[in-house]
Design a protein around this motif. Structure first.
Motif, PDB file in Angstrom:
ATOM      1  N   LEU A  34     -17.124 -12.336  27.316  1.00  0.00           N
ATOM      2  CA  LEU A  34     -16.269 -11.578  28.225  1.00  0.00           C
ATOM      3  C   LEU A  34     -17.086 -10.985  29.370  1.00  0.00           C
ATOM      4  O   LEU A  34     -16.609 -10.929  30.504  1.00  0.00           O
ATOM      5  N   VAL A  38     -16.326 -11.499  33.400  1.00  0.00           N
ATOM      6  CA  VAL A  38     -16.217 -10.382  34.333  1.00  0.00           C
ATOM      7  C   VAL A  38     -17.288 -10.481  35.413  1.00  0.00           C
ATOM      8  O   VAL A  38     -17.020 -10.284  36.601  1.00  0.00           O
ATOM      9  N   LEU A  52     -16.243  -4.112  31.719  1.00  0.00           N
ATOM     10  CA  LEU A  52     -16.223  -4.561  30.328  1.00  0.00           C
ATOM     11  C   LEU A  52     -15.881  -3.408  29.388  1.00  0.00           C
ATOM     12  O   LEU A  52     -15.128  -3.588  28.425  1.00  0.00           O
ATOM     13  N   VAL A  55     -12.275  -2.987  29.549  1.00  0.00           N
ATOM     14  CA  VAL A  55     -11.616  -4.095  28.857  1.00  0.00           C
ATOM     15  C   VAL A  55     -11.489  -3.788  27.369  1.00  0.00           C
ATOM     16  O   VAL A  55     -10.416  -3.951  26.773  1.00  0.00           O
ATOM     17  N   TYR A  56     -12.578  -3.330  26.757  1.00  0.00           N
ATOM     18  CA  TYR A  56     -12.525  -3.070  25.322  1.00  0.00           C
ATOM     19  C   TYR A  56     -11.666  -1.846  24.984  1.00  0.00           C
ATOM     20  O   TYR A  56     -11.081  -1.797  23.904  1.00  0.00           O
ATOM     21  N   LYS A  58      -8.892  -1.278  26.627  1.00  0.00           N
ATOM     22  CA  LYS A  58      -7.563  -1.903  26.672  1.00  0.00           C
ATOM     23  C   LYS A  58      -7.307  -2.711  25.407  1.00  0.00           C
ATOM     24  O   LYS A  58      -6.203  -2.678  24.851  1.00  0.00           O
ATOM     25  N   ILE A  80      -7.420 -10.594  29.555  1.00  0.00           N
ATOM     26  CA  ILE A  80      -7.566  -9.157  29.798  1.00  0.00           C
ATOM     27  C   ILE A  80      -8.806  -8.894  30.647  1.00  0.00           C
ATOM     28  O   ILE A  80      -8.756  -8.140  31.620  1.00  0.00           O
ATOM     29  N   ALA A  81      -9.911  -9.530  30.297  1.00  0.00           N
ATOM     30  CA  ALA A  81     -11.171  -9.328  31.025  1.00  0.00           C
ATOM     31  C   ALA A  81     -11.051  -9.819  32.468  1.00  0.00           C
ATOM     32  O   ALA A  81     -11.440  -9.112  33.411  1.00  0.00           O
ATOM     33  N   ALA A  84      -8.762  -7.546  34.535  1.00  0.00           N
ATOM     34  CA  ALA A  84      -9.400  -6.266  34.830  1.00  0.00           C
ATOM     35  C   ALA A  84     -10.431  -6.430  35.942  1.00  0.00           C
ATOM     36  O   ALA A  84     -10.539  -5.589  36.844  1.00  0.00           O
TER      37      ALA A  84
END
Length: 181
Positions: A34, A38, A52, A55-56, A58, A80-81, A84
């Motif tokens: 991830l 990003v 990042l 992201v985590y 989320k 998601i990554a 973001a």
């Protein structure tokens, strides 16, 4: 689905129950990949590390929204990554005040582990991009790696907005099919 992906899916289900050990396990198994996603979008190591972390957060807060529907759990995490990172890039585009010192001092080079993962995935993805029409492949790269909006792409390629959406949707389906082989 491979056993590794099945394990990640099971860990996400445990995360939905707020299992911290499951979260640590998902993080250790997926963070390098991830981070590479990003970093590829932002091209700034410090920004990528910051995104990042978001992201985590989320992923932790939305683990209950992941549904096993035939898609890989990595697809969900990467989406998601990527989203973001694109959001951060778009916000930075519209911001007139940037931290020049941070941008100058940040080392944008990925670490060795990230480079190895990116190289393997990039070769596979490049092969799949080669199966797409060149304009469609370029539009996908601009939309999902550079953060261009559908409207910007439609204007760039001189096609209606809905045509651009169709190009991107069909191209992503072709890429997914190619990557699943």
């Amino acid at each position: 689905m491979s056993s590794e992906l099945q394990e990640i899916e099971d860990l996400i289900a445990r995360m939905a129950l707020k299992d911290r050990a499951a979260f640590r396990n998902v993080y250790s198994r997926t963070s390098a990949k991830l981070f590479g996603v990003v970093l590829r979008v932002l091209d700034d190591r410090a920004e990528a590390e910051d995104v990042l972390q978001d992201v985590y957060v989320k992923v932790w807060n939305n683990a209950d929204r992941y549904r096993a529907n035939g898609l890989s759990p990595m697809t969900w995490l990467i989406s998601i990554a990527r989203n973001a990172a694109i959001d951060r890039k778009r916000r930075a585009r519209h911001s007139t005040s940037g931290d020049l010192l941070t941008a100058t001092l940040a080392d944008p080079a990925p670490g060795p582990e990230t480079m190895a993962i990116q190289s393997s995935e990039r070769d596979r993805l490049d092969g799949c991009f080669g199966e797409l029409d060149q304009r469609h492949a370029d539009a996908v790269r601009r939309a999902y790696l550079d953060g261009d909006t559908y409207a910007e792409l439609a204007e760039r390629y001189n096609v209606p907005l809905n045509t651009m959406r169709t190009w991107l949707r069909r191209s992503l389906l072709k890429l997914r099919e190619c990557l699943s082989r």
